[in-house]
Design a protein around this motif. Structure first.
Motif, mmCIF file in Angstrom:
data_model
loop_
_atom_site.group_PDB
_atom_site.id
_atom_site.type_symbol
_atom_site.label_atom_id
_atom_site.label_comp_id
_atom_site.label_asym_id
_atom_site.label_seq_id
_atom_site.Cartn_x
_atom_site.Cartn_y
_atom_site.Cartn_z
ATOM 1 N N TYR A 36 85.520 33.427 52.572
ATOM 2 C CA TYR A 36 86.092 34.627 52.144
ATOM 3 C C TYR A 36 87.753 34.220 51.768
ATOM 4 O O TYR A 36 88.345 33.351 52.634
ATOM 5 N N ASN A 184 82.832 42.277 49.038
ATOM 6 C CA ASN A 184 83.474 41.091 48.801
ATOM 7 C C ASN A 184 82.948 40.111 48.362
ATOM 8 O O ASN A 184 81.548 39.667 48.742
ATOM 9 N N GLY A 217 82.538 44.861 53.657
ATOM 10 C CA GLY A 217 83.482 45.026 54.605
ATOM 11 C C GLY A 217 83.018 46.540 55.462
ATOM 12 O O GLY A 217 82.707 47.335 54.730
ATOM 13 N N THR A 223 84.470 41.628 57.842
ATOM 14 C CA THR A 223 83.466 41.438 56.808
ATOM 15 C C THR A 223 82.266 40.461 57.165
ATOM 16 O O THR A 223 82.304 39.489 57.934
#
Length: 295
Positions: A36, A184, A217, A223
């Protein structure tokens, strides 16, 4: 611009089993490094990053993806990799100018056919520069060029090597969509131009690859989702000026991935990934940690 991690080069006597694929069944890029926030360049300043990795395998695959069943074959490798990132206040072509360098410190042990070798020390250093863009509060991207330098120790014919004994140049594009309360998604796309290993007169084929992460999230900085990589060699390896048949490698990996963002400028990610459908290379599993903090 979160970049790659060339941890080790394996020389597994693979030529005797008709396995070439980026010389010795490996790659100068350690696939699956990123997670991420890969395309989200932070505000101007100096940042420290630390990667941790442990990889293990007891399988080397053929050009068709079958287990070669090498007797006694095992690889265990761990690394701690400090990385320094400088984000300038300078705007170039509408993006933030950023530069970085990383130096992997690795420990690797390889066994095959009753032989065993272990090495520890500095791997191949990476330096690079790029531009970061913020398209919206959620959408971010980066373009960059990295250069991997042959600083890791290398001895022709050894089972284990900390470096691959050649340079590589890699253009990179990274994209991140960040929503603390929603979807995400991250991808880091790279293309490797490998130089010749002068010790062996061997040139590993060019390679297209990407690391990815996708998650949701769930609040309080967390997350959760999945991550991994995909790789595909686009050119045959060459040795002594001749192309080597059946020398292209490919494969993928997937596994659970998690991120915690403190909201105070630092965050940490973790993931485990299992390699699948590997051709001309090792197939194993890896655990990754990454921490990012302002200095």
């Amino acid at each position: 611009m979160r970049t790659h991690l060339p941890l080790w080069g394996l020389c597994l006597l693979a030529a005797t089993h008709a396995v070439h694929a980026a010389e010795g069944g490996g790659s100068i890029y350690q696939h699956g490094t990123e997670n991420y926030m890969v395309g989200a360049i932070p505000p101007p300043g100096l940042y420290g990053m630390v990667y941790g990795n442990h990889y293990r395998t007891d399988r080397m695959n053929s050009p068709t993806g079958e287990n070669l069943q090498l007797p006694g074959f095992k690889v265990r490798a761990s690394a701690v990799v400090p990385r320094l990132v400088w984000v300038s206040g300078v705007q170039v072509l509408g993006g933030q100018l950023v530069a970085h360098a990383l130096a992997p410190l690795a420990d690797i042990e390889v066994s095959v056919g009753g032989m065993r070798q272990r090495k520890s020390g500095l791997g191949d250093i990476t330096v690079g520069a790029g531009l970061g863009y913020h398209h919206s509060p959620q959408l971010h991207s980066a373009v960059a060029v990295d250069v991997i330098l042959p600083t890791g120790s290398y001895t022709q014919g050894d089972l284990a090597n900390l470096g691959r004994n050649y340079r590589a140049i890699e253009p990179i594009y990274a994209l991140s969509y960040v929503d603390p309360q929603g979807f995400n998604g991250d991808v880091r796309l790279g293309y490797l131009f490998n130089q010749r290993n002068k010790a062996t007169d061997y040139t590993s084929g060019q390679e297209l690859h990407f690391d990815y992460a996708a998650g949701w999230g769930v609040g309080n900085g967390w997350t959760v989702g999945v991550g991994g990589y995909y790789r595909k060699q686009t050119r045959l390896d060459r040795q002594g000026g001749a192309s080597l048949a059946n020398s292209k490698s490919s494969g993928m990996a997937i596994g659970p991935s998690i991120k915690y963002d403190s909201g105070k400028g630092w965050f940490i990610t973790a993931k485990w990934q299992s390699e699948q459908r590997m051709k001309n290379g090792t197939q194993g599993s890896a655990f990754w940690l990454k921490a990012v903090m302002p200095l």
